[in-house]
Design a protein around this motif. Sequence first.
Motif, PDB file in Angstrom:
ATOM      1  N   SER A 110      10.666  -3.170 -14.804  1.00 13.42           N
ATOM      2  CA  SER A 110       9.204  -2.545 -14.296  1.00 13.42           C
ATOM      3  C   SER A 110       8.309  -2.769 -15.473  1.00 13.42           C
ATOM      4  O   SER A 110       8.548  -2.584 -16.555  1.00 13.42           O
ATOM      5  CB  SER A 110       9.526  -1.282 -13.680  1.00 13.42           C
ATOM      6  OG  SER A 110       9.683  -0.280 -14.810  1.00 13.42           O
TER       7      SER A 110
ATOM      8  N   ASP B 227      -1.483  -4.455  -9.542  1.00 15.00           N
ATOM      9  CA  ASP B 227      -0.052  -4.197  -9.223  1.00 15.00           C
ATOM     10  C   ASP B 227       0.724  -5.094  -9.083  1.00 15.00           C
ATOM     11  O   ASP B 227       2.096  -5.141  -9.455  1.00 15.00           O
ATOM     12  CB  ASP B 227      -0.087  -2.971  -8.145  1.00 15.00           C
ATOM     13  CG  ASP B 227      -0.637  -1.647  -9.084  1.00 15.00           C
ATOM     14  OD1 ASP B 227      -0.644  -1.369 -10.098  1.00 15.00           O
ATOM     15  OD2 ASP B 227      -0.959  -0.823  -8.150  1.00 15.00           O
TER      16      ASP B 227
ATOM     17  N   ALA C  82       2.874  -0.723  -4.728  1.00 16.19           N
ATOM     18  CA  ALA C  82       2.122   0.391  -4.339  1.00 16.19           C
ATOM     19  C   ALA C  82       3.190   1.184  -3.662  1.00 16.19           C
ATOM     20  O   ALA C  82       3.880   0.751  -2.868  1.00 16.19           O
ATOM     21  CB  ALA C  82       0.941   0.180  -3.195  1.00 16.19           C
ATOM     22  N   GLN C  83       2.936   2.433  -4.027  1.00 15.39           N
ATOM     23  CA  GLN C  83       3.935   3.663  -3.312  1.00 15.39           C
ATOM     24  C   GLN C  83       3.799   3.703  -1.803  1.00 15.39           C
ATOM     25  O   GLN C  83       2.783   3.296  -1.169  1.00 15.39           O
ATOM     26  CB  GLN C  83       4.040   4.740  -4.123  1.00 15.39           C
ATOM     27  CG  GLN C  83       4.096   4.738  -5.339  1.00 15.39           C
ATOM     28  CD  GLN C  83       5.409   4.213  -5.865  1.00 15.39           C
ATOM     29  OE1 GLN C  83       6.252   4.739  -5.427  1.00 15.39           O
ATOM     30  NE2 GLN C  83       5.434   3.188  -6.608  1.00 15.39           N
ATOM     31  N   ASN C  84       4.723   4.297  -0.999  1.00 14.82           N
ATOM     32  CA  ASN C  84       4.610   4.804   0.341  1.00 14.82           C
ATOM     33  C   ASN C  84       4.621   3.582   1.238  1.00 14.82           C
ATOM     34  O   ASN C  84       3.907   3.658   2.214  1.00 14.82           O
ATOM     35  CB  ASN C  84       3.378   5.681   0.477  1.00 14.82           C
ATOM     36  CG  ASN C  84       3.309   6.899  -0.074  1.00 14.82           C
ATOM     37  OD1 ASN C  84       4.315   7.479  -0.303  1.00 14.82           O
ATOM     38  ND2 ASN C  84       2.009   7.434  -0.944  1.00 14.82           N
ATOM     39  N   LEU C  85       5.249   2.601   0.925  1.00 13.80           N
ATOM     40  CA  LEU C  85       5.634   1.733   1.707  1.00 13.80           C
ATOM     41  C   LEU C  85       6.169   2.075   3.320  1.00 13.80           C
ATOM     42  O   LEU C  85       6.865   2.769   3.405  1.00 13.80           O
ATOM     43  CB  LEU C  85       6.550   0.351   1.155  1.00 13.80           C
ATOM     44  CG  LEU C  85       5.935  -0.543   0.195  1.00 13.80           C
ATOM     45  CD1 LEU C  85       7.033  -1.149  -0.417  1.00 13.80           C
ATOM     46  CD2 LEU C  85       4.920  -1.027   0.778  1.00 13.80           C
TER      47      LEU C  85
ATOM     48  N   ILE D 285      12.530  -1.537  -0.175  1.00 11.15           N
ATOM     49  CA  ILE D 285      11.376  -0.499  -0.549  1.00 11.15           C
ATOM     50  C   ILE D 285      11.595  -0.079  -2.104  1.00 11.15           C
ATOM     51  O   ILE D 285      10.691  -0.129  -2.909  1.00 11.15           O
ATOM     52  CB  ILE D 285      11.190   0.466   0.354  1.00 11.15           C
ATOM     53  CG1 ILE D 285      10.684  -0.263   1.878  1.00 11.15           C
ATOM     54  CG2 ILE D 285      10.133   1.597  -0.047  1.00 11.15           C
ATOM     55  CD1 ILE D 285      10.598   0.820   2.814  1.00 11.15           C
ATOM     56  N   LYS D 286      12.787   0.116  -2.342  1.00 13.46           N
ATOM     57  CA  LYS D 286      13.210   0.811  -3.712  1.00 13.46           C
ATOM     58  C   LYS D 286      12.912  -0.217  -4.599  1.00 13.46           C
ATOM     59  O   LYS D 286      12.196   0.191  -5.733  1.00 13.46           O
ATOM     60  CB  LYS D 286      14.433   1.632  -3.645  1.00 13.46           C
ATOM     61  CG  LYS D 286      14.767   2.021  -4.728  1.00 13.46           C
ATOM     62  CD  LYS D 286      16.284   2.613  -4.807  1.00 13.46           C
ATOM     63  CE  LYS D 286      16.683   3.465  -6.033  1.00 13.46           C
ATOM     64  NZ  LYS D 286      18.132   3.966  -6.036  1.00 13.46           N
TER      65      LYS D 286
ATOM     66  N   SER E 202      -1.525  -3.422  -1.287  1.00 15.92           N
ATOM     67  CA  SER E 202      -1.588  -3.210  -2.678  1.00 15.92           C
ATOM     68  C   SER E 202      -2.782  -3.770  -3.479  1.00 15.92           C
ATOM     69  O   SER E 202      -3.376  -4.468  -2.568  1.00 15.92           O
ATOM     70  CB  SER E 202      -0.150  -3.771  -3.226  1.00 15.92           C
ATOM     71  OG  SER E 202      -0.023  -3.733  -4.712  1.00 15.92           O
TER      72      SER E 202
ATOM     73  N   GLU F 145       9.020  -0.902  -4.841  1.00 20.72           N
ATOM     74  CA  GLU F 145       8.060   0.134  -5.702  1.00 20.72           C
ATOM     75  C   GLU F 145       8.544   0.412  -7.215  1.00 20.72           C
ATOM     76  O   GLU F 145       7.969   0.515  -8.020  1.00 20.72           O
ATOM     77  CB  GLU F 145       8.635   1.350  -4.989  1.00 20.72           C
ATOM     78  CG  GLU F 145       7.876   1.546  -3.519  1.00 20.72           C
ATOM     79  CD  GLU F 145       7.847   2.785  -2.794  1.00 20.72           C
ATOM     80  OE1 GLU F 145       8.807   3.613  -3.327  1.00 20.72           O
ATOM     81  OE2 GLU F 145       7.315   3.026  -1.747  1.00 20.72           O
TER      82      GLU F 145
END
Length: 736
Positions: free
Chosen positions: A550, A536, A516-519, A507-508, A532, A511
């Motif tokens: 990134s 993105d 997209a955040q909050n996986l 996840i880290k 997502s 992201e």
Amino acid sequence: MTQKGGRRGSLVADKRYSTPKKTPTPSKTPKPRKPRGKKPRPPRRGGVMGAIAGMVRFVWRMIWGAFWRFSMVIALVVVAATLYFYSTLPKYTQLLDGRTRGSVTMLDDQNKVFAWRGETFGGLIDAKNVSPYLRDAVVATEDRRFYHHFGISPRGIASAIAINLKDGRGPFQGNGGSTITQQVAKLLCLGVKFNPKEWKNEAAYENDCRSGGLKRKIKEVPYAFALELKYTKDQVLSIYLNRAYLGAGARGFEAASERYFGISAANDNPQQSAMLAGLLKAPSYYAPTNNLKRSQERAETVLTLMHQQGYLTDRQFLDAKANPATLSEAAQRRAGGYFADWLMDTIPDFLSRDTTEDVVIHTTLDQRIQSAAEEAMQSVFTNKVSKGSSAEAAIVVMSADGAVRGMVGGRKTKVTGAFNHATMAQRQTGSTFKPFVYATALDLGYTPDSMVDDAPLTVKMPGSPDWSPRNYERNFRGPITLTTALEHSVNVATVRVSEAVGRENVIKVAEGLGFAQNLPNLPSVALGVGESDLLDMTGAYAGILNGGSSVTPYGLTTLTLKGDSDPLFSKPGGIGERVISEKSARELTYMMRQVVLHGTGGRANVKGYEIAGKTGTTQSSRDAWFIGFTADYVVGVWMGNDDNTPLKGVTGGGLPAEIFHETMKRVEDGQPAKPLPMAQPSEWQAQAQQYPGETQSTGQPTQPQQPQPQQQQPQRRNPSDSILKSLLGVFGGNRN
């Protein structure tokens, strides 16, 4: 005196008076003279006829008296109103730009205009310096007696009323018979300025200003007189030429000429002038960007009027009619509508939708690439998608640093203000998420040749039912390399890798690369249950191409106010922090290259170019993806239904891969082929010889004894003490 014979005659006296005339008989009596200065009264008629005649005379005297008195009052009121409006009119130059808000002009990477937002204003023009054909076309179409009337045309109003009544409308509904001066009065809203307390918005204000009806016509008369008194005919016409709306967000003929033809209004030929003048009747309906044929037919009508009124010779008329005006190349393409809409959403409102200044934005859009993406979309939907399909699709083309080069937000490519599936649709990503799992493993020291057991797996989750992932083919391959697992998009093996390296780390990494955040922190996250948008996801893949850093997707390079050289701000995106090592990114690129060469992404391959990518299909085929890249560009493709119903017979390796193929083939056409920045097997094989690996009895992927991770090493299970148990772990797997 003696008479003959000696006898004296008698004496007779001379006549002193003439003999009086005899009195005439009554029948011969002369008529008496009429007294001077007075008309004789007609003989009175007696009876009913006399009474009626007297009544008619009385009524007539009453009507006539009332009429001339009323006319005098009206005339005095009109004069007073005219003088009042005259005193309120400002200098002529203050009326040329009537916009209450500014505009946004967007330039591509070659500094060529490709899109406008808001009402653009091309600059002040004068009736004396515009094309004479344009001036004549406007007069011939809108007000043929413009140079001869005093602001209003009674003949024109009477003709308009007759037409309206003939067509079954009210006398002041439809044709208004307005002169150009009266139309200027409407454009100026009779001098009334916008008041947010009185009108809901500016659109309501403008609709009220342009409303028809008898009351509005009466108000226009003194204002039109005042305009004629205050300004010359050329100045009145100049105000009209600058303020008239001509469709596609163009305010004034200079902006419209630039928008449709790419030239100044001073250089318009007869057919171009006729097309612009024809827009005055219904700007949006006749806009050539909406329907070129309809606009050309309207222009032909204007050319006929110009010829009939002597503005064009026979030869000029025939030449213009035979060669109708066409749009400029930029206007024909109408490229980048979705891109422009997205860009407007990324800019503060006070510099975009609510700007009071004219803003110029330099962007990253490449119109060649944009056209390539639009053509690819149309080609696939025309030739390979069933006619009854309601499926939508989106394409994003991006450089490795996050610069967006092209964007198509739906199957209809020539639109503005439509729903943008590339930026607004949040959908599950499916197997396009898997590269993040393998990126994490590679960054923790695994290699593309590390082994993983594709065997039945059940993951226990405290407080929830056990979960057992399944493969798409409903079978198992046994021990396979990480490359093979990604190449064939093997679900169970991917979940096994994710659980081994720690889903928190997966996840880290995802992201960090821009997902997209909050996986959700669930085992199924490895299979792309998180949501997502395409933009993105394409940006996250750009992070793989650029070596592991990134990116923040961006489309703006600089923003300036029109006429200024210093930008207010520059690009808000680009390359950010490093997420995985360059070595890991190169190895992952190699693995994704095998997906296209030997795996699920075969249809995406383009002959002569090295392409890496990944397919993705979500549960029940509700979404299908393909995202891949060459050494130059990343291209992301999504396909699905707006109502989230399943696609029929579509997977990521099918139509999305073909859209990718058609897009990349056009994007790279004529460009020199460059090798992908990917590692070769010899590199990690040498590493494996330096650090001999061991296997785990639990069936987890093999890994080196001394990995060199970029992030914190997750806690591992106890390795086996014997090689035999290790082999049994790999080949037997965890069969809970």
